[in-house]
Every structure is written in C-alpha cells, then in structure tokens.
Design an enzyme around this catalytic site. Sequence first.
Site, PDB file in Angstrom:
ATOM      1  N   SER A  58      34.753 -10.651 -49.803  1.00  0.00           N
ATOM      2  CA  SER A  58      34.536 -10.141 -51.152  1.00  0.00           C
ATOM      3  C   SER A  58      33.038 -10.033 -51.366  1.00  0.00           C
ATOM      4  CB  SER A  58      35.129 -11.121 -52.172  1.00  0.00           C
ATOM      5  OG  SER A  58      34.721 -10.786 -53.481  1.00  0.00           O
ATOM      6  N   TYR A  71      36.673 -19.303 -56.061  1.00  0.00           N
ATOM      7  CA  TYR A  71      36.923 -18.029 -55.382  1.00  0.00           C
ATOM      8  C   TYR A  71      35.679 -17.616 -54.595  1.00  0.00           C
ATOM      9  CZ  TYR A  71      37.815 -13.075 -54.610  1.00  0.00           C
ATOM     10  OH  TYR A  71      37.975 -11.844 -54.024  1.00  0.00           O
ATOM     11  N   ALA A  73      33.229 -19.471 -53.535  1.00  0.00           N
ATOM     12  CA  ALA A  73      33.016 -20.418 -52.437  1.00  0.00           C
ATOM     13  C   ALA A  73      33.982 -20.143 -51.282  1.00  0.00           C
ATOM     14  CB  ALA A  73      33.186 -21.856 -52.933  1.00  0.00           C
ATOM     15  N   SER A  74      35.238 -19.822 -51.597  1.00  0.00           N
ATOM     16  CA  SER A  74      36.214 -19.557 -50.543  1.00  0.00           C
ATOM     17  C   SER A  74      35.842 -18.314 -49.749  1.00  0.00           C
ATOM     18  CB  SER A  74      37.626 -19.419 -51.127  1.00  0.00           C
ATOM     19  OG  SER A  74      37.768 -18.224 -51.892  1.00  0.00           O
ATOM     20  N   LYS A  75      35.338 -17.302 -50.413  1.00  0.00           N
ATOM     21  CA  LYS A  75      34.957 -16.073 -49.720  1.00  0.00           C
ATOM     22  C   LYS A  75      33.645 -16.265 -48.949  1.00  0.00           C
ATOM     23  CE  LYS A  75      38.564 -13.732 -50.895  1.00  0.00           C
ATOM     24  NZ  LYS A  75      39.472 -13.155 -49.896  1.00  0.00           N
TER      25      LYS A  75
END
Length: 183
Positions: A58, A71, A73-75
């Site tokens: 992203s 979100y 951090a996850s990407k």
Amino acid sequence: DHLINNAGVPQTVLFENFSHIQDANPIMDTNFWGPTYITYYAIPHLRKSKGKIVVITSAAAKIAIPVATIYSASKAALLGFYEALRIELNPDIKVTIVFPGLISTDMTTPEIIKRHGSDLIVSESASRCAKAIFQGVCRGESYIETPSWIKWFFLVKAMCPEVINSIFSYSFIHFIKPYFKLE
C-alpha cells in the site's frame, strides 16, 4: 507461475482507541502474516518453475496514514520483508512490490462517500490499477506505484519529509480527527 499476495483488511480507528492492543492482531495476521505464510510454502514450487512473487502492499507502507496506524505498520512490514526476501531468492525467484494509492473499491469508496458526501479524494479505478500492475509485472519491474502520481508523494517524502508530514497533520486535524473522538 506467479504468487500474487493481495491480502488486506482496513483500519479506521485512532490507535489509542483500541480497547485492547490485541484487537490489532487480526490486522497484522491478515495483512502481514497471511502473505508471509503463503510465500513460505510457495517458495519450493516457485524456485522449480522460476516463478515470481507479486505482493500488494500500500502507499501506506511508505507514507503512514493517521487512523490507520496498524494498517500502515502491517504494510510497511510487508515492504521490509519482501525487500529482504527479494535478495535471498535472487536470481531464482523475482519479487515485485506494488504500492497502490487509494483505489475505488467496495472496501474504501462507500466509507468516503458516507463521511464526505462524495469521493473527494483522487482515487483510481480497480480495473485501471489491475492493468498497471499487470503491465508492470510483465515488464519485470521491481516496484509498481499506482496511480502513477503517487510516486511524486514518495519522492517529496524522501526529499522533504516535513512537507508530507505538514500536509497530513493539517488534513488530519481539520478533516479527519473530528470524525474520530477519543473514547
């Protein structure tokens, strides 16, 4: 053969409004661990077939989004993981990392319209995004940014991060934060 990792669940909550930090686990489990596990098990087959891995991260992997802290951090974790994995798997398996900006989907557009009355934000259609990804993968690109104008945000952030931070801070305070009250 190609493995296309396109997992993502959104988040629109202030970080401090998580009642328990464990409530963020499903976001990391889906957005980071989902593609990671699938990749682990696909590597032997992809190595034999000289395949490719395409991972959809992203724009939030490079420019963190307020009210989407986990979100983002996850990407960002996907970005770091697949950049390192690209080096480990080279030259047998190629890795393409995709950075879509705001794409008009059933996951994003209805929420924007509900809050603002229209799709105010410059978004790209899902079909145009898919075409850009397909063309980039066929060309063997290591990175794909779509829509193409998003790469200018990345360049400005790399050269003058305070400009992007100021834009996001202003937008957050004036347009986003009023919808997200502290609980």
